[in-house]
Write an enzyme that holds these catalytic residues in place. Sequence first.
Site, PDB file in Angstrom:
ATOM      1  N   CYS A  47       0.831  -1.211   0.000  1.00 23.22           N
ATOM      2  CA  CYS A  47       0.000   0.000   0.000  1.00 23.22           C
ATOM      3  C   CYS A  47       0.865   1.261   0.000  1.00 23.22           C
ATOM      4  CB  CYS A  47      -0.926  -0.021   1.219  1.00 23.22           C
ATOM      5  SG  CYS A  47      -1.693   1.563   1.613  1.00 23.22           S
ATOM      6  N   CYS A 385     -10.835   4.747 -12.553  1.00 21.62           N
ATOM      7  CA  CYS A 385     -11.992   5.093 -13.378  1.00 21.62           C
ATOM      8  C   CYS A 385     -11.937   4.336 -14.710  1.00 21.62           C
ATOM      9  CB  CYS A 385     -12.022   6.596 -13.646  1.00 21.62           C
ATOM     10  SG  CYS A 385     -12.037   7.620 -12.153  1.00 21.62           S
TER      11      CYS A 385
END
Length: 530
Positions: A47, A385
Amino acid sequence: MRYSVPLCGLLASIAIASDVHELKKDTFKSFVEEHDLVLAEFFAPWCGHCKALAPEYETAATTLKEKDIALAKVDCTEEAELCQEYGVEGYPTLKVFRGPELNSPYTGQRKADAIISYMTKQALPAVSTITADTIEEFKTADKVVLVAYIAADDKASNETFTSVADGLRDNYLFGATNDASLAEAEGVRQPGLVLYKSFDDGKDVYTESWDKEAIESFAKVASTPLVGEVGPETYSGYMASGLPLAYIFAETQEERDELSGQLKSLALKHKGAINFATIDAKAFGQHAGNLNLELGKFPAFAIQKTDKNQKFPYDQDAKLTEKDVGKFVDDFIAGKLEPSIKSEPIPETQEGPVTVVVAKNYEQEVINNDKDVLLEFYAPWCGHCKALAPKYEELAALYGSPELSKLVTVAKVDATSNDVPDEIQGFPTIKLFPAGKKDSPIDYSGSRTVEDLAQFIKENGSHKAEAAVAAEANVDDEEADLPEQAAAASEKASETAEGVTESIKSAASEATEAAKSAVETEDQDVHDEL
């Protein structure tokens, strides 16, 4: 030369020394039982946000160790069961523990100073008792401190102040004293209240009626610098304040200081009505585009009405003088200015199953109709997206029948090219606007599968429309996408507490090569690197 090996060994041992305790399932419970207060980070090694947090977390751990406040971390790739037990859905997740069974989410920012301040407040009672021996030290214990001077037999005032402290203890330090001589020394009468701060004039004295909501409002206004600075640590606070924000763009610190001094009188005049703040135009100049200013033309000034996300850019050909900017601000306050609206052209025809929304048809397509509208706020550069796009098209196609198309619209809007009513904190953001409840949109935070999105529409839409969804074809692909989903979820969850926002955000992400490259990495494209 003979000392080089021992020296290297010593330096290595220093380098790896850590004040953050690494816990596992078999040590976690006993550790939080042994410590009155623990901040635990649940993380994943891959992460990016966890990596960015690491040095800040380490610094905070070293400082807080002296206050007997422990910081710990849990690697969720190795301790999946433990992380699941505590409801970890994204990384990093930070929780405050007061024993194994009592925990709450950490809602501060991911910087060392913020962590230290937040956990120091957590270690204290909601209201600390102040004496003549401790008052001077308490005044400077944090950037903002509130001290109440109340007589011991004034039960109502004591209860009011305690109620305020209980609600705002995560934000400020609260102290109280019954010593009338201390009140006299501070020039206040009982019941009295003083907010001490490490900026501006150093303190503000509360003079209104002893009312809970009035005191809370006073604290919010008095704790905000007259002319602050917009950045990753402050942006979300300005957005959450509910007050319009006046931006002063300048490329150098000297120029920002000069303009801050020139316009400080305006900030004082409109204190409590408008927040004023400088912004580094070199680092975050692209944000000027979000305010409908011309890029690269600085210094510049603009006001953003944060509750409706309306933008009021000041004429960039005019100089920033106290007189002229003052008239502009006065006209804004009086409602004489029209907001600037940025919009792509309304599509002549809607091609494809997903309805394209722009600023000019936002009301028509999203608000002023009787449909449940699922709206994706996206950015063209956003990797998540792009990954969502084919699934979103498939979702929209499910509602293409004559029956369902009357009930549900699946739509998208490019939030970098169109002004929208809400300040979007990350991409993609998905909201459902139920029919008859358009003023209360529901944020989507589930996994980005066609099935889950359709179920979300069914459960939360006013029409309870149900679409037939085919089973996911490739489980392996979805599993491979889990790190990306988790990163997106973690960023969506943390952006409200953290202040790294997409409106210093989308355009600012493209402002530097570092931010551009971050957009293309695993979990950096949902927010700005400020």
